[in-house]
Design a protein around this motif. Structure first.
Motif, PDB file in Angstrom:
ATOM      1  N   TRP A 342       0.628  -1.307  -0.007  1.00 51.04           N
ATOM      2  CA  TRP A 342       0.306   0.155   0.205  1.00 51.04           C
ATOM      3  C   TRP A 342       1.002   1.181   0.248  1.00 51.04           C
ATOM      4  O   TRP A 342       1.916   1.009   0.654  1.00 51.04           O
ATOM      5  N   MET A 343       0.593   2.043  -0.426  1.00 47.99           N
ATOM      6  CA  MET A 343       1.356   3.660  -0.850  1.00 47.99           C
ATOM      7  C   MET A 343       1.292   4.448   0.449  1.00 47.99           C
ATOM      8  O   MET A 343       2.535   4.921   0.614  1.00 47.99           O
ATOM      9  N   TYR A 350       9.303   5.323   4.615  1.00 46.49           N
ATOM     10  CA  TYR A 350      10.370   6.331   4.007  1.00 46.49           C
ATOM     11  C   TYR A 350      10.528   7.098   4.842  1.00 46.49           C
ATOM     12  O   TYR A 350      12.156   7.202   4.774  1.00 46.49           O
ATOM     13  N   LYS A 351       9.367   8.031   5.415  1.00 43.10           N
ATOM     14  CA  LYS A 351       9.660   8.919   5.831  1.00 43.10           C
ATOM     15  C   LYS A 351      10.615   8.595   7.927  1.00 43.10           C
ATOM     16  O   LYS A 351      11.874   8.869   7.533  1.00 43.10           O
ATOM     17  N   GLY A 352      10.678   7.375   7.868  1.00 42.85           N
ATOM     18  CA  GLY A 352      10.506   6.622   8.892  1.00 42.85           C
ATOM     19  C   GLY A 352      12.745   6.595   8.336  1.00 42.85           C
ATOM     20  O   GLY A 352      13.846   7.179   9.530  1.00 42.85           O
ATOM     21  N   LEU A 353      12.943   6.242   7.444  1.00 37.68           N
ATOM     22  CA  LEU A 353      14.547   5.547   6.932  1.00 37.68           C
ATOM     23  C   LEU A 353      14.948   6.923   6.851  1.00 37.68           C
ATOM     24  O   LEU A 353      16.179   6.670   6.886  1.00 37.68           O
ATOM     25  N   GLN A 354      14.398   7.739   6.480  1.00 34.09           N
ATOM     26  CA  GLN A 354      14.902   8.996   6.376  1.00 34.09           C
ATOM     27  C   GLN A 354      15.978   9.994   7.458  1.00 34.09           C
ATOM     28  O   GLN A 354      16.260  10.430   7.477  1.00 34.09           O
ATOM     29  N   LYS A 355      14.617   9.716   8.583  1.00 31.31           N
ATOM     30  CA  LYS A 355      14.757   9.741  10.023  1.00 31.31           C
ATOM     31  C   LYS A 355      16.030   9.090  10.371  1.00 31.31           C
ATOM     32  O   LYS A 355      17.367  10.297  10.973  1.00 31.31           O
ATOM     33  N   TYR A 356      16.749   8.216  10.147  1.00 35.49           N
ATOM     34  CA  TYR A 356      17.786   8.138  10.969  1.00 35.49           C
ATOM     35  C   TYR A 356      19.004   8.040   9.411  1.00 35.49           C
ATOM     36  O   TYR A 356      19.937   7.333   9.590  1.00 35.49           O
ATOM     37  N   GLU A 363      14.905   5.305  -0.709  1.00 32.51           N
ATOM     38  CA  GLU A 363      15.249   6.043  -2.115  1.00 32.51           C
ATOM     39  C   GLU A 363      15.175   4.733  -2.592  1.00 32.51           C
ATOM     40  O   GLU A 363      13.992   4.482  -4.607  1.00 32.51           O
ATOM     41  N   LYS A 364      15.535   3.242  -2.837  1.00 29.92           N
ATOM     42  CA  LYS A 364      14.706   2.483  -3.107  1.00 29.92           C
ATOM     43  C   LYS A 364      12.942   2.269  -2.813  1.00 29.92           C
ATOM     44  O   LYS A 364      12.606   1.585  -4.082  1.00 29.92           O
ATOM     45  N   ILE A 365      12.822   2.469  -1.714  1.00 38.41           N
ATOM     46  CA  ILE A 365      11.537   2.631  -1.942  1.00 38.41           C
ATOM     47  C   ILE A 365      10.353   3.529  -2.936  1.00 38.41           C
ATOM     48  O   ILE A 365       9.264   3.204  -3.594  1.00 38.41           O
ATOM     49  N   LYS A 366      10.311   4.606  -2.854  1.00 37.20           N
ATOM     50  CA  LYS A 366       9.778   5.509  -3.553  1.00 37.20           C
ATOM     51  C   LYS A 366      10.582   4.952  -4.455  1.00 37.20           C
ATOM     52  O   LYS A 366       9.436   4.801  -5.431  1.00 37.20           O
ATOM     53  N   GLN A 367      11.787   4.446  -4.864  1.00 39.37           N
ATOM     54  CA  GLN A 367      11.808   3.767  -7.104  1.00 39.37           C
ATOM     55  C   GLN A 367      10.112   2.815  -6.897  1.00 39.37           C
ATOM     56  O   GLN A 367      10.139   2.876  -7.613  1.00 39.37           O
ATOM     57  N   GLY A 389      -2.111  -4.813 -10.542  1.00 40.03           N
ATOM     58  CA  GLY A 389      -2.821  -4.207  -8.977  1.00 40.03           C
ATOM     59  C   GLY A 389      -3.455  -4.318  -8.542  1.00 40.03           C
ATOM     60  O   GLY A 389      -4.506  -4.764  -9.415  1.00 40.03           O
ATOM     61  N   TYR A 390      -4.585  -4.309  -8.100  1.00 42.00           N
ATOM     62  CA  TYR A 390      -5.964  -4.186  -7.190  1.00 42.00           C
ATOM     63  C   TYR A 390      -7.069  -3.347  -6.038  1.00 42.00           C
ATOM     64  O   TYR A 390      -5.898  -1.519  -5.738  1.00 42.00           O
ATOM     65  N   GLY A 391      -7.783  -3.587  -6.319  1.00 42.57           N
ATOM     66  CA  GLY A 391      -8.886  -2.940  -5.350  1.00 42.57           C
ATOM     67  C   GLY A 391      -9.513  -1.580  -6.283  1.00 42.57           C
ATOM     68  O   GLY A 391      -8.721  -1.413  -7.683  1.00 42.57           O
ATOM     69  N   ALA A 392     -10.014  -0.600  -5.543  1.00 43.01           N
ATOM     70  CA  ALA A 392     -10.184   0.270  -5.807  1.00 43.01           C
ATOM     71  C   ALA A 392      -9.188   1.348  -7.163  1.00 43.01           C
ATOM     72  O   ALA A 392      -8.345   1.090  -7.117  1.00 43.01           O
ATOM     73  N   LYS A 393      -9.791   1.792  -7.910  1.00 40.25           N
ATOM     74  CA  LYS A 393      -9.280   2.310  -9.281  1.00 40.25           C
ATOM     75  C   LYS A 393      -8.937   4.086  -8.319  1.00 40.25           C
ATOM     76  O   LYS A 393      -9.754   4.092  -8.496  1.00 40.25           O
ATOM     77  N   LYS A 394      -8.893   4.648  -9.355  1.00 40.74           N
ATOM     78  CA  LYS A 394      -8.349   6.054  -9.464  1.00 40.74           C
ATOM     79  C   LYS A 394      -8.284   6.406  -8.301  1.00 40.74           C
ATOM     80  O   LYS A 394      -8.282   7.243  -7.061  1.00 40.74           O
ATOM     81  N   PHE A 395      -7.162   5.619  -7.393  1.00 38.40           N
ATOM     82  CA  PHE A 395      -7.444   5.632  -5.876  1.00 38.40           C
ATOM     83  C   PHE A 395      -5.988   6.858  -5.481  1.00 38.40           C
ATOM     84  O   PHE A 395      -4.964   6.910  -6.160  1.00 38.40           O
ATOM     85  N   THR A 396      -6.440   7.691  -4.237  1.00 36.39           N
ATOM     86  CA  THR A 396      -5.107   9.011  -4.500  1.00 36.39           C
ATOM     87  C   THR A 396      -4.207   8.706  -3.471  1.00 36.39           C
ATOM     88  O   THR A 396      -3.029   9.525  -3.941  1.00 36.39           O
ATOM     89  N   TRP A 397      -4.038   7.866  -2.996  1.00 31.73           N
ATOM     90  CA  TRP A 397      -2.923   7.254  -1.626  1.00 31.73           C
ATOM     91  C   TRP A 397      -1.231   7.441  -2.953  1.00 31.73           C
ATOM     92  O   TRP A 397      -0.285   7.492  -2.040  1.00 31.73           O
ATOM     93  N   GLY A 398      -1.774   6.544  -4.942  1.00 26.81           N
ATOM     94  CA  GLY A 398      -0.192   7.132  -4.845  1.00 26.81           C
ATOM     95  C   GLY A 398       0.399   8.282  -5.418  1.00 26.81           C
ATOM     96  O   GLY A 398       1.804   8.283  -5.175  1.00 26.81           O
ATOM     97  N   GLY A 399      -0.790   9.152  -4.830  1.00 27.92           N
ATOM     98  CA  GLY A 399      -0.223  10.675  -4.883  1.00 27.92           C
ATOM     99  C   GLY A 399       0.892  11.203  -3.634  1.00 27.92           C
ATOM    100  O   GLY A 399       1.683  12.068  -4.189  1.00 27.92           O
ATOM    101  N   LEU A 400       1.238  10.572  -3.053  1.00 28.68           N
ATOM    102  CA  LEU A 400       1.889  10.355  -1.910  1.00 28.68           C
ATOM    103  C   LEU A 400       2.814  10.099  -2.258  1.00 28.68           C
ATOM    104  O   LEU A 400       4.376  10.705  -1.674  1.00 28.68           O
ATOM    105  N   VAL A 401       3.797   9.849  -3.232  1.00 33.56           N
ATOM    106  CA  VAL A 401       4.863  10.183  -3.850  1.00 33.56           C
ATOM    107  C   VAL A 401       5.852  11.267  -3.839  1.00 33.56           C
ATOM    108  O   VAL A 401       7.008  10.814  -3.731  1.00 33.56           O
ATOM    109  N   ILE A 402       4.346  11.988  -4.719  1.00 40.92           N
ATOM    110  CA  ILE A 402       5.037  13.461  -4.382  1.00 40.92           C
ATOM    111  C   ILE A 402       5.666  13.833  -3.206  1.00 40.92           C
ATOM    112  O   ILE A 402       6.716  15.110  -3.278  1.00 40.92           O
ATOM    113  N   ASP A 403       5.595  13.504  -2.087  1.00 44.81           N
ATOM    114  CA  ASP A 403       6.027  13.331  -0.723  1.00 44.81           C
ATOM    115  C   ASP A 403       7.283  13.042  -0.331  1.00 44.81           C
ATOM    116  O   ASP A 403       7.658  12.897   0.441  1.00 44.81           O
ATOM    117  N   MET A 404       7.359  12.118  -1.330  1.00 47.14           N
ATOM    118  CA  MET A 404       8.848  12.045  -1.066  1.00 47.14           C
ATOM    119  C   MET A 404      10.032  11.720  -1.507  1.00 47.14           C
ATOM    120  O   MET A 404      10.044  12.275  -2.646  1.00 47.14           O
TER     121      MET A 404
END
Ligand code: GLC
Length: 404
Positions: A342-343, A350-356, A363-367, A389-404
């Motif tokens: 799940w995104m 990703y955020k956790g790894l960055q903090k450390y 970066e590997k997770i982002k990629q 890909g499974y489940g809902a379509k046009k699902f917004t959570w993928g947008g979180l990559v903009i914050d990675m």
């Protein structure tokens, strides 16, 4: 990330946007999730904060419109309820919202917005309701004063049918979605009978101290403390900071074993007023969730990364990061929260790894997240072995990559 990709995210967010009674909110997926969800809206605000601050603020403000008297914000706000034949809704005992909540990502999103525009007015405006929301958890979800916050229904974790909750629901590691849903509906029926009153009756049915939920709360209380500081509310700032420390210490005391934080349940062990916790030793992404709140020491973090994250028999799948370890009996690559990527969980890790300072791994997770979006589009979840890909379509959570 290419500009074209950013444009795709923006247009998806815009096409899922709705206005109702002067409120703006974004549907996680128009077909599958036609309402507003609490933690989804926090993710939406994080995404929007990159290019449309004012909509990010509106998305969060709409959540407070349906805040409960006691401070809780429900995990679903219907705004415009569909008929049951259009969309089968779980009956949560209320007309316009559900009666449970979701991981408290609000303060983090507010703080992120403030980082972008440094506008104190918004903080001022949102502060009373925001603090009321966090005080709700401290007051109503930890009434024994053990500094561990409880969830009263699996759906409150945001990971509805995660393998972490099998034992508490009385389910074997392998079961069908239908069986799982039946158990959850039975639980909701009991929840309705006791009017969703966390303080009195939930403990008899389902009572989990969940690792991601508490980790998210620790990090958010720190954000809330920072928000209070900016507003010159120093007593509050100290209080929320101290609370975050207390929860972190309690997590270490009760949840930490063999180098890992494990969620707890207590249902079976309530003898009179004395409570003893049982660890739920099922390996899910929850092992990594405490990185987000920096609850592991650097050497502990090293160990879990080596032992679990980079281990091909555990979480190092062809597509990162499965929500359940490949070695678990319950692992199912197409089993909703029982294996797929799940995104949002990728974003937390990703955020956790960055903090450390694990930049390369982050970066590997982002990629891998970008690869999944490219291969299978903006779907709800992805097979960690094949990328399908499974489940809902046009699902917004993928947008979180903009914050990675
Ligand atoms: C599913 C997810 C939950 C999410 C909701 C809306 O129920 O499990 O986390 O909030 O969909 O996207």
């Amino acid at each position: 990330m290419t500009n074209d990709f950013k444009k795709t995210i923006k247009s998806l967010m815009l096409s899922n946007r709705r206005h109702r009674g002067g409120n703006l909110y974004t549907l996680p997926s128009p077909e599958s999730y036609p309402y507003q969800w609490l933690w989804d809206s926090c993710f939406h605000a994080i995404i929007l904060s990159h290019y449309d601050i004012s909509s990010a603020k509106e998305e969060l403000l709409s959540l407070f419109v349906r805040q409960f008297e006691n401070g809780m914000i429900p995990h679903m706000i219907y705004w415009q309820k569909k008929t049951a034949s259009d969309f089968p809704v779980i009956e949560w005992g209320k007309e316009d919202t559900s009666s449970i909540t979701q991981p408290p990502m609000l303060a983090y999103s507010v703080w992120q917005i403030y980082q972008k525009d440094k506008n104190k007015k918004f903080l001022d405006q949102i502060y009373p309701n925001l603090t009321k929301f966090y005080r709700y958890f401290l007051e109503y979800r930890d009434f024994r004063g053990n500094n561990l916050i409880s969830i009263i229904n699996p759906d409150e974790s945001g990971e509805d049918n995660s393998s972490r909750f099998d034992v508490v629901l009385g389910l074997p590691p392998k079961h069908s979605l239908k069986e799982n849903f039946k158990k959850r509906l039975e639980l909701i029926q009991r929840n309705r009978e006791c009017k969703f009153n966390a303080r009195t009756c939930m403990k008899n049915f389902f009572w989990v101290k969940d690792v991601p939920f508490n980790s998210i709360l620790v990090e958010n209380l720190k954000c809330l403390s920072d928000i209070a500081s900016v507003l010159g509310k120093h007593e509050d700032a100290d209080l929320f900071f101290d609370q975050s420390k207390l929860i972190a210490a309690a997590m270490r005391k009760h949840m930490f074993e063999d180098g890992v934080f494990w969620s707890l349940h207590s249902k079976m062990d309530i003898v009179g007023e004395k409570i003893s916790y049982k660890k739920i030793k099922v390996k899910t992404w929850a092992i990594f969730a405490p990185l987000f709140a920096m609850l592991y020491t650097k050497s502990e973090a090293n160990k879990i990364i080596e032992k679990y994250l980079q281990n091909e028999e555990e979480f190092n799948a062809p597509f990162l990061i499965p929500t359940v370890s490949l070695s678990e009996e319950s692992f199912n690559p197409d089993g909703f929260w029982r294996g797929p990527v799940w995104m949002s969980t990728n974003w937390f890790i990703y955020k956790g790894l960055q903090k450390y300072g694990y930049e390369t791994l982050a970066e590997k997770i982002k990629q891998s997240s970008l690869d999944l979006l490219e291969k299978s589009g903006f779907r709800e979840q992805y097979n960690p072995l094949t990328g399908e890909g499974y489940g809902a379509k046009k699902f917004t959570w993928g947008g979180l990559v903009i914050d990675m």
